[in-house]
Motif scaffolding. Structure first.
Motif, PDB file in Angstrom:
ATOM      1  N   ALA A 198      51.212  25.803   6.392  1.00  0.00           N
ATOM      2  CA  ALA A 198      50.860  25.670   7.806  1.00  0.00           C
ATOM      3  C   ALA A 198      52.063  26.133   8.615  1.00  0.00           C
ATOM      4  N   ASN A 199      51.876  26.279   9.898  1.00  0.00           N
ATOM      5  CA  ASN A 199      52.955  26.675  10.793  1.00  0.00           C
ATOM      6  C   ASN A 199      53.262  25.484  11.687  1.00  0.00           C
ATOM      7  N   ALA A 200      54.157  24.590  11.250  1.00  0.00           N
ATOM      8  CA  ALA A 200      54.429  23.340  11.956  1.00  0.00           C
ATOM      9  C   ALA A 200      55.816  23.356  12.591  1.00  0.00           C
ATOM     10  N   SER A 201      55.825  23.378  13.906  1.00  0.00           N
ATOM     11  CA  SER A 201      57.094  23.308  14.637  1.00  0.00           C
ATOM     12  C   SER A 201      57.657  21.891  14.546  1.00  0.00           C
ATOM     13  N   ALA A 202      58.914  21.743  14.917  1.00  0.00           N
ATOM     14  CA  ALA A 202      59.540  20.417  14.924  1.00  0.00           C
ATOM     15  C   ALA A 202      58.792  19.492  15.882  1.00  0.00           C
ATOM     16  N   GLU A 203      58.373  20.013  17.026  1.00  0.00           N
ATOM     17  CA  GLU A 203      57.625  19.210  17.989  1.00  0.00           C
ATOM     18  C   GLU A 203      56.328  18.680  17.367  1.00  0.00           C
ATOM     19  N   ALA A 204      55.632  19.530  16.632  1.00  0.00           N
ATOM     20  CA  ALA A 204      54.392  19.103  15.969  1.00  0.00           C
ATOM     21  C   ALA A 204      54.677  18.044  14.920  1.00  0.00           C
ATOM     22  N   ILE A 205      55.737  18.239  14.131  1.00  0.00           N
ATOM     23  CA  ILE A 205      56.092  17.268  13.097  1.00  0.00           C
ATOM     24  C   ILE A 205      56.444  15.927  13.746  1.00  0.00           C
ATOM     25  N   MET A 206      57.229  15.970  14.823  1.00  0.00           N
ATOM     26  CA  MET A 206      57.592  14.730  15.514  1.00  0.00           C
ATOM     27  C   MET A 206      56.353  14.046  16.083  1.00  0.00           C
ATOM     28  N   GLY A 207      55.409  14.834  16.567  1.00  0.00           N
ATOM     29  CA  GLY A 207      54.156  14.270  17.071  1.00  0.00           C
ATOM     30  C   GLY A 207      53.356  13.592  15.970  1.00  0.00           C
ATOM     31  N   MET A 208      53.320  14.212  14.785  1.00  0.00           N
ATOM     32  CA  MET A 208      52.612  13.619  13.646  1.00  0.00           C
ATOM     33  C   MET A 208      53.270  12.310  13.217  1.00  0.00           C
ATOM     34  N   ILE A 209      54.604  12.296  13.240  1.00  0.00           N
ATOM     35  CA  ILE A 209      55.341  11.073  12.890  1.00  0.00           C
ATOM     36  C   ILE A 209      54.987   9.972  13.883  1.00  0.00           C
ATOM     37  N   ALA A 210      54.999  10.292  15.172  1.00  0.00           N
ATOM     38  CA  ALA A 210      54.666   9.301  16.198  1.00  0.00           C
ATOM     39  C   ALA A 210      53.221   8.819  16.051  1.00  0.00           C
ATOM     40  N   ASP A 211      52.306   9.751  15.819  1.00  0.00           N
ATOM     41  CA  ASP A 211      50.889   9.400  15.664  1.00  0.00           C
ATOM     42  C   ASP A 211      50.652   8.488  14.463  1.00  0.00           C
ATOM     43  N   ASP A 212      51.505   8.603  13.443  1.00  0.00           N
ATOM     44  CA  ASP A 212      51.358   7.802  12.225  1.00  0.00           C
ATOM     45  C   ASP A 212      52.320   6.607  12.205  1.00  0.00           C
ATOM     46  N   ASN A 213      52.688   6.133  13.390  1.00  0.00           N
ATOM     47  CA  ASN A 213      53.526   4.930  13.534  1.00  0.00           C
ATOM     48  C   ASN A 213      54.875   5.020  12.829  1.00  0.00           C
ATOM     49  N   GLY A 214      55.495   6.200  12.865  1.00  0.00           N
ATOM     50  CA  GLY A 214      56.862   6.330  12.382  1.00  0.00           C
ATOM     51  C   GLY A 214      57.058   7.003  11.044  1.00  0.00           C
ATOM     52  N   THR A 215      55.985   7.183  10.271  1.00  0.00           N
ATOM     53  CA  THR A 215      56.092   7.869   8.983  1.00  0.00           C
ATOM     54  C   THR A 215      54.857   8.734   8.791  1.00  0.00           C
ATOM     55  N   HIS A 216      55.081  10.034   8.564  1.00  0.00           N
ATOM     56  CA  HIS A 216      53.961  10.948   8.321  1.00  0.00           C
ATOM     57  C   HIS A 216      54.087  11.525   6.914  1.00  0.00           C
ATOM     58  N   GLU A 217      53.028  11.405   6.134  1.00  0.00           N
ATOM     59  CA  GLU A 217      53.006  11.934   4.769  1.00  0.00           C
ATOM     60  C   GLU A 217      52.725  13.439   4.816  1.00  0.00           C
ATOM     61  N   VAL A 218      53.561  14.193   4.115  1.00  0.00           N
ATOM     62  CA  VAL A 218      53.427  15.650   4.051  1.00  0.00           C
ATOM     63  C   VAL A 218      53.265  16.048   2.592  1.00  0.00           C
ATOM     64  N   THR A 219      52.164  16.727   2.287  1.00  0.00           N
ATOM     65  CA  THR A 219      51.953  17.229   0.933  1.00  0.00           C
ATOM     66  C   THR A 219      52.315  18.714   0.920  1.00  0.00           C
ATOM     67  N   THR A 220      53.188  19.085   0.000  1.00  0.00           N
ATOM     68  CA  THR A 220      53.660  20.470  -0.069  1.00  0.00           C
ATOM     69  C   THR A 220      52.790  21.300  -1.010  1.00  0.00           C
ATOM     70  N   VAL A 221      53.007  22.600  -0.958  1.00  0.00           N
ATOM     71  CA  VAL A 221      52.303  23.529  -1.845  1.00  0.00           C
ATOM     72  C   VAL A 221      52.565  23.172  -3.305  1.00  0.00           C
ATOM     73  N   GLY A 222      53.761  22.686  -3.614  1.00  0.00           N
ATOM     74  CA  GLY A 222      54.131  22.312  -4.973  1.00  0.00           C
ATOM     75  C   GLY A 222      53.606  20.958  -5.397  1.00  0.00           C
ATOM     76  N   GLY A 223      52.863  20.292  -4.516  1.00  0.00           N
ATOM     77  CA  GLY A 223      52.294  18.997  -4.861  1.00  0.00           C
ATOM     78  C   GLY A 223      53.206  17.815  -4.593  1.00  0.00           C
ATOM     79  N   CYS A 224      54.380  18.057  -4.058  1.00  0.00           N
ATOM     80  CA  CYS A 224      55.273  16.953  -3.702  1.00  0.00           C
ATOM     81  C   CYS A 224      54.745  16.273  -2.444  1.00  0.00           C
ATOM     82  N   VAL A 225      54.897  14.960  -2.408  1.00  0.00           N
ATOM     83  CA  VAL A 225      54.523  14.199  -1.222  1.00  0.00           C
ATOM     84  C   VAL A 225      55.819  13.711  -0.579  1.00  0.00           C
ATOM     85  N   LEU A 226      56.044  14.180   0.642  1.00  0.00           N
ATOM     86  CA  LEU A 226      57.254  13.839   1.385  1.00  0.00           C
ATOM     87  C   LEU A 226      56.893  12.870   2.496  1.00  0.00           C
ATOM     88  N   GLN A 227      57.837  12.023   2.865  1.00  0.00           N
ATOM     89  CA  GLN A 227      57.651  11.099   3.982  1.00  0.00           C
ATOM     90  C   GLN A 227      58.524  11.593   5.130  1.00  0.00           C
TER      91      GLN A 227
END
Length: 187
Positions: free
Chosen positions: A115-144
């Motif tokens: 995806a094309n996720a700017s820092a602003e978008a990532i920060m928005g996702m973190i805020a929307d998810d109450n401080g932690t947003h789960e990110v699944t990568t192409v390699g299957g890693c799940v990042l917080q």
């Protein structure tokens, strides 16, 4: 690989509800002393940055140059040479050997989101998810993804905290966020 990238992009779009389009008018920061041109691909720009030479060598050794030169969109969390220096020198040399291409590919694809996720978008996702947003990568890693003050951090599956040190380096096929630690999959 392309179908996996498309599937990951669809999943990311569904789980986040937000995929941000590149702002072609945004001024790109310099990375590693090199101008980052929004008209060039991730690989083209990274190849010019003095602080991303280990990443470029790893992308070449993993056979990912063509993929990361492709259409995308990609968000790449790009570890610097200093980030790679945190890995044991013998272990890193071993990863760069042809016999270990699969392991290297998995590690590198844990730095890529389809995806094309700017820092602003990532920060928005973190805020929307109450401080932690789960990110699944192409390699299957799940990042917080979280905020540490005004900095975006990612926690990998080994518990390492990775800090975005330079955000929003726009490319023709996505965006790069420079990070201070190599993301590693679960052991």
């Amino acid at each position: 690989m392309k179908s996996n990238l498309m599937t990951a992009a669809a999943v990311l779009a569904l789980t986040t509800g937000s995929v941000v389009a590149q702002d072609a008018m945004a001024a790109n920061p310099m990375v590693g002393g090199a101008e980052m041109l929004p008209t060039q691909t991730i690989v083209e720009n990274a190849s010019n940055a003095e602080n991303l030479t280990t990443l470029v060598a790893a992308v070449q050794a993993a056979g990912l140059v063509e993929t990361l030169s492709g259409e995308g969109p990609f968000t790449v969390f790009a570890p610097t040479n200093d980030a790679f220096a945190k890995i044991d020198e013998a272990q890193l040399a071993s990863l760069l050997e042809p016999a270990n291409q699969a392991a290297l590919t998995q590690i590198l694809t844990c730095h890529v989101v389809a995806a094309n996720a700017s820092a602003e978008a990532i920060m928005g996702m973190i805020a929307d998810d109450n401080g932690t947003h789960e990110v699944t990568t192409v390699g299957g890693c799940v990042l917080q993804a979280k905020m540490d003050g005004d900095m975006v951090t990612l926690t990998d599956e080994r518990g390492q905290i990775i800090t975005v040190t330079q955000a929003d380096v726009f490319q023709s096929n996505g965006v790069v966020h420079v990070v201070d630690t190599v993301i590693l999959p679960a052991e």
